[in-house]
Design an enzyme around this catalytic site. Structure first.
Site, PDB file in Angstrom:
ATOM      1  N   ARG A 142      -0.501   1.939  22.900  1.00 50.66           N
ATOM      2  CA  ARG A 142       0.418   1.614  23.852  1.00 50.66           C
ATOM      3  C   ARG A 142       1.819   2.459  23.707  1.00 50.66           C
ATOM      4  O   ARG A 142       2.312   3.106  24.597  1.00 50.66           O
ATOM      5  CB  ARG A 142       0.857   0.133  23.827  1.00 50.66           C
ATOM      6  CG  ARG A 142      -0.101  -0.765  24.818  1.00 50.66           C
ATOM      7  CD  ARG A 142       0.470  -2.058  24.974  1.00 50.66           C
ATOM      8  NE  ARG A 142       0.770  -2.586  23.359  1.00 50.66           N
ATOM      9  CZ  ARG A 142       0.671  -3.745  23.234  1.00 50.66           C
ATOM     10  NH1 ARG A 142       0.062  -4.815  23.820  1.00 50.66           N
ATOM     11  NH2 ARG A 142       0.937  -4.434  21.900  1.00 50.66           N
ATOM     12  N   TYR A 146     -12.626  -9.050  11.516  1.00 46.46           N
ATOM     13  CA  TYR A 146     -13.753  -9.738  10.932  1.00 46.46           C
ATOM     14  C   TYR A 146     -13.312 -11.240  11.128  1.00 46.46           C
ATOM     15  O   TYR A 146     -14.334 -12.162  10.690  1.00 46.46           O
ATOM     16  CB  TYR A 146     -14.361  -9.394   9.651  1.00 46.46           C
ATOM     17  CG  TYR A 146     -13.279  -9.533   8.427  1.00 46.46           C
ATOM     18  CD1 TYR A 146     -13.287 -10.814   7.651  1.00 46.46           C
ATOM     19  CD2 TYR A 146     -12.573  -8.318   7.979  1.00 46.46           C
ATOM     20  CE1 TYR A 146     -12.503 -10.704   6.816  1.00 46.46           C
ATOM     21  CE2 TYR A 146     -11.408  -8.539   6.969  1.00 46.46           C
ATOM     22  CZ  TYR A 146     -11.466  -9.946   6.439  1.00 46.46           C
ATOM     23  OH  TYR A 146     -10.754  -9.788   5.309  1.00 46.46           O
ATOM     24  N   ASP A 167     -10.435   2.475   2.224  1.00 43.49           N
ATOM     25  CA  ASP A 167     -10.784   1.953   3.595  1.00 43.49           C
ATOM     26  C   ASP A 167     -11.837   2.628   4.481  1.00 43.49           C
ATOM     27  O   ASP A 167     -12.511   2.102   5.214  1.00 43.49           O
ATOM     28  CB  ASP A 167      -9.485   1.894   4.146  1.00 43.49           C
ATOM     29  CG  ASP A 167      -8.665   0.527   3.672  1.00 43.49           C
ATOM     30  OD1 ASP A 167      -9.523  -0.367   3.197  1.00 43.49           O
ATOM     31  OD2 ASP A 167      -7.657   0.351   3.619  1.00 43.49           O
ATOM     32  N   LYS A 222       0.781  -1.039  -0.002  1.00 44.54           N
ATOM     33  CA  LYS A 222      -0.019   0.184  -0.121  1.00 44.54           C
ATOM     34  C   LYS A 222       0.889   1.278   0.045  1.00 44.54           C
ATOM     35  O   LYS A 222       0.566   2.266  -0.605  1.00 44.54           O
ATOM     36  CB  LYS A 222      -0.941   0.148   1.212  1.00 44.54           C
ATOM     37  CG  LYS A 222      -2.137  -1.041   1.152  1.00 44.54           C
ATOM     38  CD  LYS A 222      -3.124  -0.744   2.173  1.00 44.54           C
ATOM     39  CE  LYS A 222      -4.182  -1.874   2.154  1.00 44.54           C
ATOM     40  NZ  LYS A 222      -5.233  -1.555   2.891  1.00 44.54           N
ATOM     41  N   ALA A 267      -2.794   2.631  16.413  1.00 44.35           N
ATOM     42  CA  ALA A 267      -2.410   3.804  15.476  1.00 44.35           C
ATOM     43  C   ALA A 267      -1.595   3.363  14.206  1.00 44.35           C
ATOM     44  O   ALA A 267      -0.514   4.110  13.837  1.00 44.35           O
ATOM     45  CB  ALA A 267      -1.462   4.783  16.498  1.00 44.35           C
ATOM     46  N   ALA A 320       3.887   7.737  21.264  1.00 44.66           N
ATOM     47  CA  ALA A 320       4.609   8.534  20.188  1.00 44.66           C
ATOM     48  C   ALA A 320       3.834   8.222  19.025  1.00 44.66           C
ATOM     49  O   ALA A 320       3.808   9.167  18.205  1.00 44.66           O
ATOM     50  CB  ALA A 320       6.104   7.914  20.036  1.00 44.66           C
TER      51      ALA A 320
END
Length: 275
Positions: free
Chosen positions: A153, A217, A103, A67, A129, A156
């Protein structure tokens, strides 16, 4: 007239359900077309991008790990791809190779289908993230949600996203009290996938009107969705995001906007359960 051809490429790609989704629509609408999975190693991706048109393809989908390479390799990008930093859909427009990202569209369309009016629900808490989180945050901003709280977690990484997406997007290292007034809780992490049955977050602290959705899913009902349902909250599973994100590409390559029907969903659910 020549058959219209499209593809999905990744590495590995055998697991992709995209050929089943697009194949179903081609058959439903009686379109003379094909959609196939093509395994391309990362080292060969740049060459693939240059040559697929010569091989008769109108465009295709791009999945992991290509991607970002597709993002860098196309001539033009749509707004969603620019914001998300990744391309999952390729097409030609006036002889120019374009890259888009559907998406975020798929995420929002899934909620539109199963939780109409979801966007007026107030603050959103987004777990994770990574790349999927970027698509979700883009969709939430496009729908006018003004308070988006990213929990990761590694703080940054969440802070990087909050800087990128700007005002109204905040970064946090733990869920804590963030869910007390949240109208939407979204899991974009791998927690809850088969083999990783950890609860992504505890929905106990959410208000009664909150909606909980998971982009995982497999399984269809993750531990997070099961806990939210047991608490009486509205839940939306992640399969619809996969189905809806396929719509814009199909329309570009084959000239018809397809419908995400209960029958299509049943077919893909049966495929998931069969594996």
């Amino acid at each position: 007239m020549a058959e219209k051809r499209a593809f999905v490429t990744g590495h590995p790609i055998a697991h992709s359900r995209s050929p089943k989704i697009h194949g179903y629509w081609l058959q439903q609408y009686g379109i003379d077309g094909s959609y196939q999975a093509i395994d391309v190693a990362p080292a060969d991706f740049a060459d693939f991008l240059k040559s697929f048109c010569e091989n008769g393809y109108r465009g295709g989908n791009v999945t992991i790990p290509h991607k970002e390479a597709a993002f860098a390799g196309v001539a033009r990008r749509d707004h969603a791809a620019d914001e998300i930093g990744a391309v999952n859909t390729l097409w030609f427009e006036d002889g120019v190779l374009w890259g888009g990202n559907t998406d975020g569209y798929g995420f929002a369309a899934n909620l539109d289908q199963y939780a109409p009016g979801w966007a007026v629900n107030g603050p959103a808490v987004v777990l994770g993230a990574g790349g999927a989180s970027r698509a979700v945050i883009h969709a939430l901003k496009e729908r006018g949600i003004k308070d988006i709280r990213i929990v990761n977690r590694t703080l940054a990484r969440a802070e990087e996203l909050s800087r990128q997406f700007g005002p109204g997007v905040s970064a946090h290292g733990a869920v804590g009290e963030l869910v007390a007034d949240a109208g939407l809780l979204v899991n974009t992490t791998a927690l809850g996938m088969h083999g990783n049955e950890t609860l992504a977050a505890d929905p106990a602290g959410l208000p009664d009107h909150a909606i909980v959705t998971d982009i995982v899913y497999v399984p269809l009902e993750t531990p997070l969705l099961a806990a939210a349902r047991a608490r009486g909250l509205k839940t939306v599973d992640g399969l619809g995001m996969l189905l809806h994100q396929a719509v814009p590409g199909f329309e570009r390559w084959f000239g018809r906007k397809p419908e995400v029907t209960p029958e299509l969903r049943r077919m893909i659910v049966a495929d998931i359960e069969g594996h």
